[in-house]
Design a protein around this motif. Structure first.
Motif, PDB file in Angstrom:
ATOM      1  N   ILE A 106       0.836  -1.203   0.000  1.00  9.82           N
ATOM      2  CA  ILE A 106       0.000   0.000   0.000  1.00  9.82           C
ATOM      3  C   ILE A 106       0.872   1.254   0.000  1.00  9.82           C
ATOM      4  O   ILE A 106       0.595   2.230  -0.701  1.00  9.82           O
ATOM      5  N   SER A 107       1.968   1.195   0.730  1.00  8.96           N
ATOM      6  CA  SER A 107       2.898   2.313   0.778  1.00  8.96           C
ATOM      7  C   SER A 107       3.531   2.555  -0.599  1.00  8.96           C
ATOM      8  O   SER A 107       3.648   3.698  -1.065  1.00  8.96           O
ATOM      9  N   ARG A 108       3.888   1.466  -1.270  1.00  9.88           N
ATOM     10  CA  ARG A 108       4.458   1.566  -2.620  1.00  9.88           C
ATOM     11  C   ARG A 108       3.433   2.180  -3.580  1.00  9.88           C
ATOM     12  O   ARG A 108       3.738   3.062  -4.383  1.00  9.88           O
ATOM     13  N   ALA A 109       2.178   1.712  -3.475  1.00  9.37           N
ATOM     14  CA  ALA A 109       1.109   2.221  -4.339  1.00  9.37           C
ATOM     15  C   ALA A 109       0.923   3.717  -4.113  1.00  9.37           C
ATOM     16  O   ALA A 109       0.766   4.494  -5.063  1.00  9.37           O
ATOM     17  N   SER A 110       0.970   4.130  -2.857  1.00  4.08           N
ATOM     18  CA  SER A 110       0.811   5.540  -2.516  1.00  4.08           C
ATOM     19  C   SER A 110       1.942   6.380  -3.110  1.00  4.08           C
ATOM     20  O   SER A 110       1.716   7.482  -3.627  1.00  4.08           O
ATOM     21  N   THR A 111       3.157   5.860  -3.039  1.00  2.00           N
ATOM     22  CA  THR A 111       4.311   6.570  -3.601  1.00  2.00           C
ATOM     23  C   THR A 111       4.151   6.750  -5.110  1.00  2.00           C
ATOM     24  O   THR A 111       4.415   7.829  -5.656  1.00  2.00           O
ATOM     25  N   ILE A 112       3.700   5.694  -5.780  1.00  2.00           N
ATOM     26  CA  ILE A 112       3.489   5.781  -7.237  1.00  2.00           C
ATOM     27  C   ILE A 112       2.454   6.868  -7.546  1.00  2.00           C
ATOM     28  O   ILE A 112       2.667   7.708  -8.433  1.00  2.00           O
ATOM     29  N   LEU A 113       1.346   6.882  -6.803  1.00  2.00           N
ATOM     30  CA  LEU A 113       0.309   7.904  -7.033  1.00  2.00           C
ATOM     31  C   LEU A 113       0.864   9.301  -6.807  1.00  2.00           C
ATOM     32  O   LEU A 113       0.589  10.230  -7.569  1.00  2.00           O
ATOM     33  N   ARG A 114       1.658   9.453  -5.741  1.00  2.00           N
ATOM     34  CA  ARG A 114       2.202  10.770  -5.402  1.00  2.00           C
ATOM     35  C   ARG A 114       3.109  11.286  -6.512  1.00  2.00           C
ATOM     36  O   ARG A 114       3.195  12.494  -6.758  1.00  2.00           O
ATOM     37  N   ARG A 115       3.799  10.346  -7.201  1.00  2.00           N
ATOM     38  CA  ARG A 115       4.695  10.737  -8.302  1.00  2.00           C
ATOM     39  C   ARG A 115       3.955  10.886  -9.624  1.00  2.00           C
ATOM     40  O   ARG A 115       4.581  11.031 -10.677  1.00  2.00           O
ATOM     41  N   GLY A 116       2.624  10.754  -9.599  1.00  2.00           N
ATOM     42  CA  GLY A 116       1.857  10.947 -10.838  1.00  2.00           C
ATOM     43  C   GLY A 116       1.658   9.670 -11.636  1.00  2.00           C
ATOM     44  O   GLY A 116       1.162   9.714 -12.762  1.00  2.00           O
ATOM     45  N   GLY A 117       2.054   8.518 -11.056  1.00  2.16           N
ATOM     46  CA  GLY A 117       1.883   7.242 -11.758  1.00  2.16           C
ATOM     47  C   GLY A 117       0.491   6.662 -11.561  1.00  2.16           C
ATOM     48  O   GLY A 117      -0.317   7.181 -10.784  1.00  2.16           O
ATOM     49  N   LEU A 118       0.212   5.588 -12.285  1.00  2.00           N
ATOM     50  CA  LEU A 118      -1.105   4.950 -12.246  1.00  2.00           C
ATOM     51  C   LEU A 118      -1.031   3.591 -11.551  1.00  2.00           C
ATOM     52  O   LEU A 118      -0.146   2.791 -11.829  1.00  2.00           O
ATOM     53  N   VAL A 119      -1.990   3.360 -10.657  1.00  2.00           N
ATOM     54  CA  VAL A 119      -2.082   2.084  -9.941  1.00  2.00           C
ATOM     55  C   VAL A 119      -3.516   1.572 -10.043  1.00  2.00           C
ATOM     56  O   VAL A 119      -4.458   2.313  -9.743  1.00  2.00           O
ATOM     57  N   ALA A 120      -3.698   0.322 -10.440  1.00  2.00           N
ATOM     58  CA  ALA A 120      -5.038  -0.282 -10.394  1.00  2.00           C
ATOM     59  C   ALA A 120      -5.315  -0.680  -8.952  1.00  2.00           C
ATOM     60  O   ALA A 120      -4.475  -1.272  -8.273  1.00  2.00           O
ATOM     61  N   ILE A 121      -6.520  -0.297  -8.501  1.00  2.00           N
ATOM     62  CA  ILE A 121      -6.876  -0.387  -7.085  1.00  2.00           C
ATOM     63  C   ILE A 121      -8.088  -1.300  -6.907  1.00  2.00           C
ATOM     64  O   ILE A 121      -9.089  -1.124  -7.617  1.00  2.00           O
ATOM     65  N   PRO A 122      -8.026  -2.249  -5.959  1.00  2.00           N
ATOM     66  CA  PRO A 122      -9.206  -3.067  -5.733  1.00  2.00           C
ATOM     67  C   PRO A 122     -10.271  -2.249  -5.004  1.00  2.00           C
ATOM     68  O   PRO A 122      -9.966  -1.491  -4.093  1.00  2.00           O
TER      69      PRO A 122
END
Ligand code: TXA
Ligand code: MG
Length: 319
Positions: free
Chosen positions: A18-34
């Motif tokens: 979850i922390s990794r996913a949050s970091t990706i979002l903060r950097r403007g990246g895309l994460v598929a979320i359940p």
């Protein structure tokens, strides 16, 4: 611009994932979320580049606005003006499979493309624990349409997401199979303040009637053109025949209820609509993989059957 990722990472729903996913979002990246409905293709709703990348990764027409996911009711009320009807529904059904369309507040800070230039925004507070944990850690609004290429069958597992978007997004947060299985119900209000259904979904009109005192009905307004409201959507590659009480020729037959002995797949053997909704997209993905034409047994037109039939009609619509 679609970011190219040689590999789309699959993250576990652990604090580290979850922390990794949050970091990706903060950097403007895309994460598929359940979420409890379907997987969403998440990006920072305040970041224009991230929002642009969502449309690009899905191949989604830019005039179709996205749903903004929030961690709590306070964030929702900072972004939009929820009237009494919206507030009542939020209190009863959030977190959950309900999206509320409400007028934007000045200074909302969302990227304009999220709402496709409308003066309203669609807001949802999802119930899935991994989504909630990610929204809390990220600490901002997350734009997330369903995580499938535009027009195709919605994803209810991380594997469905990978099949459609692998290489186009940074990561998938794997939260298992989505328990509701159809998208959220989208509710707007008419000019008298009554709730109207913009899209049938995981919260049935009957459930809302219990708190509103009336049964919300589908909107008569044709002004919003949106993917979920387009005639052809959720479309498998093969043709789809509805209200099929038997199999014709080479068809793969999807049954519902006890009268469908011999069906290739069954939405629910004992005719349970919640089970049928949870199975719907996974079974459509499997039926489509056979390469044969698809036939689906009749599903009753009430409760979650309204959302199931809406998706089936769009899957069967001429393209
Ligand atoms: O369950 C769900 O709602 C999933 C999960 C990921 O939250 N999301 C989802 O998003 O189904 P999507 O993009 O596939 O569908 C969003 C729908 C579209 O039909 C869009 O037109 C409508 O929401 N929408 C978004 N903003 C709107 C607005 N301001 N007014 C009316 N409709 C809006
Ligand atoms: Mg969708």
């Amino acid at each position: 611009m679609t970011a190219q990722h040689d590999q789309t990472q699959i993250l576990d729903q652990t604090p580290a994932g979850i922390s990794r996913a949050s970091t990706i979002l903060r950097r403007g990246g895309l994460v598929a979320i359940p979420t409890e409905t379907v997987y969403g293709l998440g990006g920072d709703a305040r970041n224009p580049a991230a929002v642009k990348a969502i449309f690009a990764a899905k191949g989604r027409p830019v005039h179709n606005p996205l749903i903004v996911h929030v961690a709590d009711l306070d964030t929702a009320t900072e972004l939009a003006r929820l009237d009494d009807t919206a507030r009542t529904l939020a209190q009863h059904f959030w977190p959950g499979a309900l999206t509320l369309v409400a007028p934007l507040r000045d200074g909302h800070g969302l990227a304009p493309a999220v709402t496709a230039g409308l003066d309203t925004v669609a807001l949802r507070l999802p119930a899935h624990p991994a989504a909630r944990a990610l929204l809390a850690e990220f600490g901002g609004p997350v734009a997330a349409p369903s995580a499938n290429p535009s027009g195709q069958i919605s994803p209810t597992t991380a594997a469905h997401v990978m099949a459609g978007l692998s290489g186009r997004i940074a990561a998938v947060l794997d939260g298992g199979a989505c328990p509701v299985g159809v998208e959220s119900t989208i509710i707007g209000t008419d000019d008298t303040g009554r709730a109207v259904v913009l899209r049938a979904g995981g919260i049935s009109p009957e459930m809302m009637a219990a708190v509103l005192g009336y049964l919300p009905v589908p909107t008569k307004s044709a002004t919003i053109t949106a993917p979920g409201q387009m005639a052809s959507h959720y479309a498998p590659r093969a043709s789809v025949r509805l209200n099929a009480r038997t199999r014709d020729g080479q068809e793969v037959w999807i049954g519902f209820g006890p009268d469908c002995a011999g069906a290739d797949f069954t939405l629910s053997e004992n005719g349970d609509l919640a089970e049928a909704a949870a199975q719907l997209f996974a079974i459509l993905h499997k039926a489509d993989a056979t390469g044969r034409p698809i036939a689906v047994a009749p599903v009753p037109e009430y409760g979650l059957g309204l959302a199931i039939n809406d998706r089936l009609r769009r899957a069967a619509a001429p393209r």
